[in-house]
Design an enzyme around this catalytic site. Structure first.
Site, PDB file in Angstrom:
ATOM      1  N   ASN A 186       0.798  -1.219   0.000  1.00  0.00           N
ATOM      2  CA  ASN A 186       0.000   0.000   0.000  1.00  0.00           C
ATOM      3  C   ASN A 186       0.839   1.282   0.000  1.00  0.00           C
ATOM      4  O   ASN A 186       1.629   1.501   0.918  1.00  0.00           O
ATOM      5  CB  ASN A 186      -0.888  -0.022   1.257  1.00  0.00           C
ATOM      6  CG  ASN A 186      -1.720   1.232   1.423  1.00  0.00           C
ATOM      7  OD1 ASN A 186      -2.494   1.591   0.540  1.00  0.00           O
ATOM      8  ND2 ASN A 186      -1.541   1.914   2.543  1.00  0.00           N
ATOM      9  N   GLU A 187       0.681   2.071  -1.043  1.00  0.00           N
ATOM     10  CA  GLU A 187       1.105   3.477  -1.096  1.00  0.00           C
ATOM     11  C   GLU A 187       2.599   3.758  -1.178  1.00  0.00           C
ATOM     12  O   GLU A 187       2.996   4.913  -1.170  1.00  0.00           O
ATOM     13  CB  GLU A 187       0.496   4.281   0.086  1.00  0.00           C
ATOM     14  CG  GLU A 187      -1.008   4.436  -0.037  1.00  0.00           C
ATOM     15  CD  GLU A 187      -1.659   5.230   1.105  1.00  0.00           C
ATOM     16  OE1 GLU A 187      -0.982   5.474   2.118  1.00  0.00           O
ATOM     17  OE2 GLU A 187      -2.832   5.592   0.959  1.00  0.00           O
TER      18      GLU A 187
END
Ligand SMILES: *[C@@H]1O[C@H](CO)[C@@H](O)[C@H](O)[C@H]1NC(C)=O
Ligand SMILES: *[C@@H]1O[C@H](CO)[C@@H](O)[C@H](O)[C@H]1NC(C)=O
Ligand SMILES: *[C@@H]1O[C@H](CO)[C@@H](O)[C@H](O)[C@H]1NC(C)=O
Ligand SMILES: *[C@@H]1O[C@H](CO)[C@@H](O)[C@H](O)[C@H]1NC(C)=O
Ligand SMILES: *[C@@H]1O[C@H](CO)[C@@H](O)[C@H](O)[C@H]1NC(C)=O
Ligand SMILES: *[C@@H]1O[C@H](CO)[C@@H](O)[C@H](O)[C@H]1NC(C)=O
Length: 938
Positions: free
Chosen positions: A483-484
């Site tokens: 994630n991210e």
């Protein structure tokens, strides 16, 4: 046996994954043993333990601690995280025979454990997400006891991770690269990252034997025990990440992982049966057998015309087949695995924009959309976070309740966010049945991670196990690395410490491409992979390279569009300004927090804390808490409580009730209205974007559900109560909608008809400007109607209205004008023959409701059998809200619709279903309000 007995029912109705250990001699389920939980160094604790479980759950059951989720226990129970925990049992049922091969099989240990058997050290573990198998034959052989002592000694994760971080030569990162919530050092630990705290959750850091465990004894060379398996169905010639030929036959690639050794010369065969009727569809032998000893693999070709396709919710039926695979040696079945599968292809298309697409006016760059069985579809859904801080107590019924709501909410996809835990088998099984696609991720989030060989190997083992365990599920839609990181961490280093960028980039690629991609591609031909949840896709995809996915990273051309978007804006003042939204092809994260309802707050905090900024309410808000980086840096000087407050103050009548609890309740509800209004507006814009140059084809809002009772981005509260947002997204995710899109800069509002059906929709739209008193505000503008046609997954502008002109010229009074629009259209749902009529209504106000001339709508409510009829007798009712009485907090009721607009004189009959719980006579105590009630002192 808690876990197994609860899924017992499911297993009976549909054959799920049932690994039959046909030839294992003796299998002892460790859930059936009498376990004791102690904390070395803390003599006060010696209590019954469970498997699967975690220390917090057992301490709560024994009455040593209070409910972890209430009050400030998030902070007060930190001593559990800093303690060591030992689960021990004197094992019954072990057969004492020198020629048996005996192993311990743990489906999951959370996290740092030392395992001792009969007083001898067996192994240490350091990864919550791996399956562990230890041969203890030699230990058992020298054990004097008939009931040997098994001890699983868990060390304190915060202490151990701090020690790892402090090792000489240990890797470090520039300040602020790893986002720390409560406990630091999570990047060194293969454990649910949100156990360390997150901005929507608590930090308990549980420890325990969190998955089932077994002692397995094998007898002789043909004796094996199935520990995992990998079934892959794909179209002949299919390559990961690329759309396959939809006319090709299916390839069924099956492999079975065993404890023990598959005898040489073993063969494999399959039997496929319809999972509803149990009718046998086909059977045969696998070819291309490869026997690696502890894993045997075979390949079969299945005739395409023999099988019906599986489709997601709203796009067709969910046909499922039981795929039984047997391993045969010397004419005898020595292992058999039955997994339920669906025939489908699902691809995340990230290919370059084609000339044809350019000719359709689509912005150059790369695609980002999903294709199911070759059909492009609009992904509608949300982000799923762990539904509880303690996974062992999450039941199939709990997940089924969530997925029921997802289907009811017109969603077809969930992004299962990293970093909670990999979804349990029962969650995939339910998603398969209900048609909910699961975008899955490896458990890495907003941090960079070590790149030493030991860490990478640990991750590789984890990923290979998880991909193989879950690959057969038709609901499995995608693997993303984490994630991210490409959105936040790498750019932070690139701009903040450019001289270090190459080093950290290479480490990133080593983990998220060189390690994780082969774990996916090596075990699946059917699932697409991308290294990061939000990314710019590939520069090239070349299967002649060892790592076919060449990450585009920041190699972009200005004006082009790539990949997907993850974007938040906490400045509530610009919530309805589309120029502040990010133009994207697919929005995988966007959202805004709101307060839970009064009923949910009451589960967690005492009566004297029931006000907006009470100590506990503030301390349970983990978004921009007081003193956090964001509040210090004035990015959001008022913190998480302030941003929600402003969302209400800017846009709606401000609650100011004399009774303080009633005032709190009104405030909580108003923050939910803002959240719902904001996201409804955003999703309207995204869906209308399917016709714009960005060709927008997906919105997954943040976040679906809650891990506890607190202010968060969720649409569904911890115990299943729907926030206003869930009703708003159910509304805007209908297949055919009418959507106002207002550009503040030009003053123009374009009214769109939007459809995500796969063929033309024809219909008629009508709209009218009315005052809040219900009267038309300008007869020359009022009551327009227009016929329209919208193509497949597309939108069309019905009318453009210059709102600035209409209000400044006095054609409509800004403070007393609401546009109410309705479409009625006829279309055919995907994979259906019957046409269907779709209707949808929507509104647009010329000024915020806080400045509007709202009137008492004169709401009345009539209770009928199975429904309620609401009527607005005196005026227009905005955000009409049916609510249960606070004393009926024990029952969770989901209405068919809520938070809707009623015109003066309009009646609406609203059905409902009971989601959980019970309360006698709740129907007689239901009330109805609207945003106008905010203007009243009581
Ligand atoms: C020992 O356990 C008790 C609960 O029985 C707990 O209150 C106490 O904090 C623990 N001590 C330590 C040092 O963790
Ligand atoms: C936990 O175990 C470790 C390793 O054995 C030990 O060093 C530490 O002192 C123990 N902590 C407590 C609180 O007992
Ligand atoms: C959407 O509809 C418009 C108007 O009919 C058309 O020009 C456009 O090509 C369509 N877009 C796609 C991707 O089909
Ligand atoms: C709003 O209008 C302005 C001026 O025409 C334009 O530049 C901008 O792109 C529009 N915004 C959106 C989101 O379409
Ligand atoms: C809660 O506290 C924040 C931060 O001090 C403040 O900005 C906000 O106005 C308060 N909200 C309410 C409803 O009192
Ligand atoms: C909308 O109306 C305003 C006020 O009459 C005017 O200034 C503006 O140019 C108009 N916008 C468009 C796009 O016509």
């Amino acid at each position: 046996m808690r876990f197994l007995s609860e899924i017992g029912l499911l297993v009976a109705v549909s054959a799920l994954q049932i690994p039959l250990a046909v030839a294992a001699h003796n299998v002892v389920d460790l859930s059936d043993q009498r376990w004791t939980l102690t904390s070395p160094g803390n003599d006060t604790i010696k209590i019954p333990g469970k498997v699967p479980s975690q220390a917090h759950i057992d301490l709560y059951a024994a009455g040593i601690i209070d409910n972890p989720l209430i009050g400030l226990n998030d902070f007060d129970l930190r001593w559990i995280a800093f303690s060591n925990w030992t689960y021990s049992t004197e094992l019954r049922g072990v057969q004492d025979s020198k020629h048996l091969q005996t192993s311990l099989v743990f489906q999951g240990l959370d996290t740092y454990a030392a395992i001792e058997f009969c007083g001898q050290h067996v192994a240490n573990t350091n990864n919550q997400f791996r399956q562990w198998v230890f041969d203890i034959s030699h230990v058992l052989a020298s054990c004097k006891s008939n009931e040997p002592l098994l001890e699983v000694k868990f060390g304190s994760t915060p202490n151990i991770s701090a020690a790892i971080a402090a090792e000489p030569g240990q890797e470090t990162w520039p300040d602020g690269v790893d986002e720390v919530y409560e406990f630091p050092n999570r990047q060194f630990v293969r454990k649910e990252q949100s156990d360390f705290g997150w901005d929507w959750g608590p930090a308990f850091m549980p420890a325990g034997i969190w998955q089932p465990a077994y002692l397995v004894q094998l007898d002789g060379p043909a004796s094996v025990y199935v520990k995992n398996s990998d079934f892959d169905l794909y179209r002949k010639g299919q390559l990961n990440n690329l759309p396959p030929d939809q006319t090709a036959d299916w390839i069924f690639n099956a492999s079975v992982d065993v404890v023990g050794s598959v005898p040489r010369g073993s063969q494999m065969r399959y039997t496929i049966a319809d999972s509803d009727s149990h009718r046998k569809v086909s059977s045969g032998n696998f070819g291309n057998i490869e026997n690696g000893g502890d894993v045997i693999t075979g390949i079969a070709t299945l005739k395409a015309s023999d099988y019906e396709l599986w489709w997601p919710n709203g796009l067709g039926p969910q046909r499922l087949y039981n795929m039984e695979v047997e391993v045969v040696s010397g004419g005898r079945t020595i292992a058999s695995v039955n997994k339920r599968m669906g025939f489908r292809t699902i691809v995340l298309n990230m290919e370059p924009i084609s000339d044809l697409q350019l000719s359709q006016g689509i912005t150059n760059g790369s695609n980002f959309h999903f294709e199911i069985n070759g059909h492009t579809f609009y992904a509608k859904g949300a982000n799923f976070v762990p539904p509880d801080p303690f996974w062992p107590r999450v039941t199939p019924a709990h997940i089924k309740g969530i997925l029921n709501d997802v289907v009811d909410g017109n969603q077809n996809m969930l992004r299962v966010w990293s970093s909670g835990a990999y979804s349990p088998d029962f969650m995939y099984d339910l998603a398969d049945e209900m048609g909910v696609l699961l975008w899955c991720e490896f458990e890495f989030s907003v941090s960079l991670y070590p790149a030493n060989s030991e860490f990478l190997e640990n991750v590789r083992q984890e990923a290979v196990y998880q991909v193989r365990r879950t690959n057969h599920h038709p609901s499995m839609a995608l693997w993303a690395g984490g994630n991210e990181m490409e959105k936040d961490e790498l750019p932070a280093i690139r701009s903040g410490s450019p001289d270090l960028y190459e080093k950290y980039l290479n480490e990133y690629l080593e983990l998220f491409l060189n390690t994780l991609l082969p774990a996916v591609y090596g075990n699946s031909h059917s699932i697409s992979y991308m290294p990061c949840s939000t990314n710019n896709g590939y520069l090239e995809l070349d299967f002649s390279l060892p790592i076919p996915f060449v990450d585009r990273l920041y190699n972009t051309t200005p004006g082009y569009l790539y990949g997907d978007s993850d974007f938040y804006d906490y400045n509530a003042a610009q919530a309805f300004d589309i120029n502040e939204y990010v133009v994207n092809r697919f929005a995988n994260e966007f959202g805004f927090p709101s307060e839970p309802s009064l009923e949910t707050w009451r589960e967690a905090i005492p009566e004297d804390q029931l006000y907006f900024n009470s100590t506990m309410a503030v301390l349970r808000n983990h978004h921009y808490p007081p003193g956090s980086l964001a509040t210090d840096e004035l990015e959001n000087p008022l913190g998480g409580q302030g941003e929600m407050t402003l969302g209400v103050e800017y846009w709606y009548p401000i609650p100011d009730k004399t009774d303080s609890v009633a005032n709190f309740s009104a405030w909580c509800h108003s923050t939910q209205i803002f959240q719902a209004d904001f996201l409804h507006t955003k999703i309207q814009y995204y869906r209308a974007g399917s016709s714009m140059p960005q060709r927008q084809l997906g919105s997954l809002y943040w976040q679906l559900n809650d891990i506890w009772q607190a202010p968060t981005w969720s649409s569904r509260e911890y115990d299943g109560r729907w926030k206003v947002l869930f009703y708003a997204t159910k509304d805007v995710y209908q297949p055919v909608i009418v959507a106002p899109v207002y550009n503040v800069t030009t003053g123009v509002m374009d009214l769109f008809a939007v459809s995500d059906l796969w063929s033309d929709v024809k219909g008629e739209a009508s709209w009218e400007w009315i005052g809040y008193d219900g009267k038309p505000v300008n007869t020359s503008l009022s009551a327009k109607s227009q016929k329209f046609t919208v193509g497949a997954v597309n939108a069309t502008v019905l009318s453009s209205m210059n709102i600035t002109d209409l209000t400044s010229s006095g054609s409509i009074p800004a403070d007393n004008a609401v546009l109410v629009a309705t479409v009625t259209a006829s279309g055919t749902p995907p994979n259906s023959k019957a046409t269907k009529t779709y209707t949808h209504s929507n509104f647009f106000t010329a000024t915020p409701l806080g400045k509007a001339k709202l009137v008492d709508p004169g709401l009345t409510l009539q209770q009928e059998r199975g429904s309620f009829t609401v009527t607005a007798e005196k005026g227009v009712s905005m955000f009409t809200w049916l609510a249960l009485d606070p004393k009926d907090a024990g029952v969770i009721v989901v209405f068919d619709d809520n938070g809707f607009l009623l015109r003066k004189g309009e009646s609406k009959t609203v059905g409902y279903r009971i989601s959980s719980g019970a309360s006698t006579g709740w129907e007689t105590r239901v009330t109805v309000e609207s945003i106008w009630n905010n203007t009243l002192p009581e």
